[in-house]
Design an enzyme around this catalytic site. Structure first.
Site, short mmCIF file in Angstrom:
data_model
loop_
_atom_site.label_atom_id
_atom_site.label_comp_id
_atom_site.label_asym_id
_atom_site.label_seq_id
_atom_site.Cartn_x
_atom_site.Cartn_y
_atom_site.Cartn_z
N TYR A 51 63.67 2.61 142.85
CA TYR A 51 62.38 2.53 143.56
C TYR A 51 61.28 3.32 142.87
O TYR A 51 60.38 3.83 143.53
CB TYR A 51 62.53 2.96 145.03
CG TYR A 51 63.57 2.15 145.77
CD1 TYR A 51 63.35 0.80 146.03
CD2 TYR A 51 64.78 2.70 146.15
CE1 TYR A 51 64.31 0.03 146.69
CE2 TYR A 51 65.75 1.94 146.80
CZ TYR A 51 65.51 0.62 147.07
OH TYR A 51 66.46 -0.14 147.71
N TYR A 111 56.35 8.19 151.04
CA TYR A 111 57.28 8.76 152.03
C TYR A 111 57.35 10.28 152.00
O TYR A 111 58.22 10.86 152.64
CB TYR A 111 58.73 8.26 151.80
CG TYR A 111 58.90 6.84 151.38
CD1 TYR A 111 58.40 5.80 152.16
CD2 TYR A 111 59.59 6.51 150.21
CE1 TYR A 111 58.58 4.48 151.78
CE2 TYR A 111 59.78 5.19 149.83
CZ TYR A 111 59.26 4.18 150.61
OH TYR A 111 59.45 2.89 150.23
N PRO A 115 74.63 -1.72 148.26
CA PRO A 115 73.94 -0.50 147.81
C PRO A 115 72.92 -0.80 146.70
O PRO A 115 73.18 -1.64 145.83
CB PRO A 115 75.09 0.34 147.25
CG PRO A 115 76.11 -0.66 146.79
CD PRO A 115 76.01 -1.82 147.75
N CYS A 162 43.45 8.61 140.00
CA CYS A 162 42.23 9.03 140.68
C CYS A 162 42.41 9.11 142.19
O CYS A 162 41.68 8.47 142.95
CB CYS A 162 41.10 8.09 140.32
SG CYS A 162 40.85 8.04 138.54
N ARG A 204 56.76 6.98 145.36
CA ARG A 204 57.56 7.42 146.50
C ARG A 204 57.06 8.70 147.18
O ARG A 204 57.03 8.75 148.41
CB ARG A 204 59.04 7.59 146.10
CG ARG A 204 59.66 6.29 145.59
CD ARG A 204 61.15 6.39 145.34
NE ARG A 204 61.87 6.65 146.56
CZ ARG A 204 62.49 7.79 146.84
NH1 ARG A 204 62.48 8.77 145.96
NH2 ARG A 204 63.11 7.95 147.98
C1 LIG Z 1 66.76 -2.47 150.39
C2 LIG Z 1 67.94 -3.22 150.82
C3 LIG Z 1 69.20 -2.84 150.37
C4 LIG Z 1 69.44 -1.63 149.51
O1 LIG Z 1 69.01 -0.46 150.11
P1 LIG Z 1 69.36 0.95 149.41
O2 LIG Z 1 68.78 1.95 150.31
O3 LIG Z 1 68.70 0.94 148.08
O4 LIG Z 1 70.83 1.03 149.30
C5 LIG Z 1 70.28 -3.60 150.77
N1 LIG Z 1 70.11 -4.69 151.56
C6 LIG Z 1 68.91 -5.08 152.00
C7 LIG Z 1 68.80 -6.29 152.85
C8 LIG Z 1 67.78 -4.38 151.65
O5 LIG Z 1 66.59 -4.76 152.10
#
Ligand SMILES: *Cc1c(COP(=O)(O)O)cnc(C)c1O
Length: 462
Positions: A419, A362, A320, A389, A358
């Site tokens: 992020y 997205y 995570p 800008c 973000r």
């Molecule tokens: C980005 C990523 C994560 C973490 O993703 P979350 O959405 O922040 O939990 C875990 N493993 C890999 C390989 C990733 O690229």
């Protein structure tokens, strides 16, 4: 192999869904609901809020704006609840969500491992004292520097993401030693809050497909390399996933592949890494993944699938990022201008897409809140924009703030820990905001504000 299509829920990064947004957007008392704030958040007098006993207006005065606040206790509590939920599994924090030395320190102290994607993330963690055996290196395009640093520092595992990497890595391992590796597999599962963060399908750049056999081919080649030790399979379906089903489907497909590997090569792999991607709520009322429930179901599925395949249950690994640090962060901005046009009210603040890209990337939705004064004005629909800008420099569209919002006001945005700063840029030379840790009624600076001197010192030619 068929692709399981799991429609993203109307989450923050999901397709704009007016009906799902309505309950929050139309709330008569904007921001009164503290459900998505750090758990330590409490209301103070004059419309102020305290996080971990520290006044947000006090932080803004002391450290300036924009600024990012991180609730240390909240980060640590999230680490602990992961370890509790996934008992016996290995929990790796995905450093890309947010990394600084203090963060690496907290993660190490709480007993989690670390996922890194570059020599930069790796060296920052290791020079802070993070145990290298608990570090895993990822990346679809690892540079020679990344691999050299990983081998020199002795990272626990390297995740192989492409066929061309196999011989390159095998040759770089010092003779007489062996590097533990995992293979990143694409299970053919579409899940995640937005197309740009779905990584479990065959049409994106990460991993090796089971469908077309490239995963199986890579595995055979790795098993033939004496300097590489294949310890397991890895997958990462995407980010901001709010349902359990895609993870359970991934377990079945990975166990299926493990069974075939045993049949073909006589090798039983000891690890199964399910990646991260656990979704969180960015606005009150939104769905979040229930980590304890996910852990129970993944465990049950793993036990059952392995029993059916005649395999011992491998050690589970989860990664995570967002769910550890996202809800522990708060962004603070000062309002610089309010512009009322025929159709809309724009509230412009002193940060923007350079500290939080973000929404532009997205279309994510946030719930900013006016802090530091009580307003008697009714809530009105506004668009919170940044100072950059670009017309796309929007921080929060379609939110409600008091009708008398004016320059000088403070806005706080919850769920700002993941992020944001890790994706921040130097756009317009505004400078990246500082990071302030709050714990037990005290605030301390973790990362200072980027200054003109920082920009000047990198600018070495004339
Ligand atoms: C980005 C990523 C994560 C973490 O993703 P979350 O959405 O922040 O939990 C875990 N493993 C890999 C390989 C990733 O690229």
């Amino acid at each position: 192999m068929t692709t399981l299509h799991v429609p993203p829920l109307p989450g923050p990064a999901g397709p704009a869904s007016p009906s799902a947004a309505a309950p929050t957007a139309a709330a008569p008392t904007p921001g009164a609901d503290l459900s998505v704030w750090p758990t330590s958040t409490t209301p103070l007098a004059h419309g102020d809020l305290a996080v971990a006993g520290v006044s947000l207006t006090g932080v803004a005065e002391r450290f300036g704006t924009p600024a990012y606040l991180l609730d240390e206790g909240d980060v640590r509590a999230r680490c602990r609840s992961y370890l509790r939920a996934f008992e016996g599994a290995e929990v790796l924090y995905a450093a890309k969500a947010f990394l600084c030395r203090a963060m690496a320190h907290w993660i190490a102290e709480e007993g989690l491992g670390l996922d890194v994607c570059s020599a930069g993330e790796l060296e920052l963690a290791v020079t802070t004292g993070f145990p290298t055996d608990r570090i895993v290196l990822h990346g679809n395009a690892k540079s020679p520097d990344d691999l050299r640093a990983a081998l020199r520092l002795g990272v626990g595992r390297i995740v192989i993401d492409s066929a061309s990497e196999i011989a390159r890595l095998a040759a770089a391992v010092p003779p007489g030693s062996r590097q533990k590796v995992l293979v990143r597999v694409v299970p053919g599962i579409a899940a995640g809050g937005h197309a740009k963060i779905r990584t479990g399908t065959d049409d994106q750049k990460f991993g090796l497909s089971i469908t077309d056999g490239s995963a199986q081919h890579a595995i055979a080649r790795i098993l033939g390399q004496p300097t590489l030790e294949l310890v397991g399979l890895h997958c990462h379906l995407g980010s901001q996933i709010t349902t359990e089903k895609p993870f359970l489907c991934a377990v079945r497909r990975l166990v299926g592949l493990m069974a075939r590997i045993k049949d073909q090569h006589g090798v039983t792999l000891p690890e199964l890494d399910l990646g991260g991607g656990h979704g969180i709520a960015y606005r009150p009322g939104e769905d979040a993944l229930d980590v304890a429930s996910l852990a129970r179901k993944v465990r049950a599925e793993l036990t059952e699938s392995c029993a059916a395949a005649g395999l011992p249950v491998p050690r589970l690994v989860v990664e995570p990022g967002r769910a550890i640090v996202g809800p522990a962060g708060v962004a603070l901005y000062r309002v610089l201008a309010v512009k009322r046009t025929a159709g809309q009210t724009f509230v412009a603040v002193d940060g923007g897409m350079s500290d939080n890209p973000r929404p532009a990337l997205y279309g994510v939705r946030y719930a900013p809140r006016l802090i530091g004064r009580r307003s008697a004005s009714g809530a009105e629909p506004v668009t919170v924009v940044g100072r950059h800008c670009e017309a796309g420099d929007i921080l929060a569209s379609d939110v409600r703030l008091p009708g008398d919002v004016r320059p000088g006001d403070l806005l706080a945005v919850p769920v700002a820990g993941a992020y944001h700063l890790s994706m921040a840029s130097g756009y317009n030379l505004v400078g990246r905001p500082p990071v302030v840790a709050v714990a037990d009624g005290h605030a301390r600076l973790l990362v200072r504000r980027e200054s003109l001197e920082d920009f000047r010192s990198r600018d070495v030619g004339l």
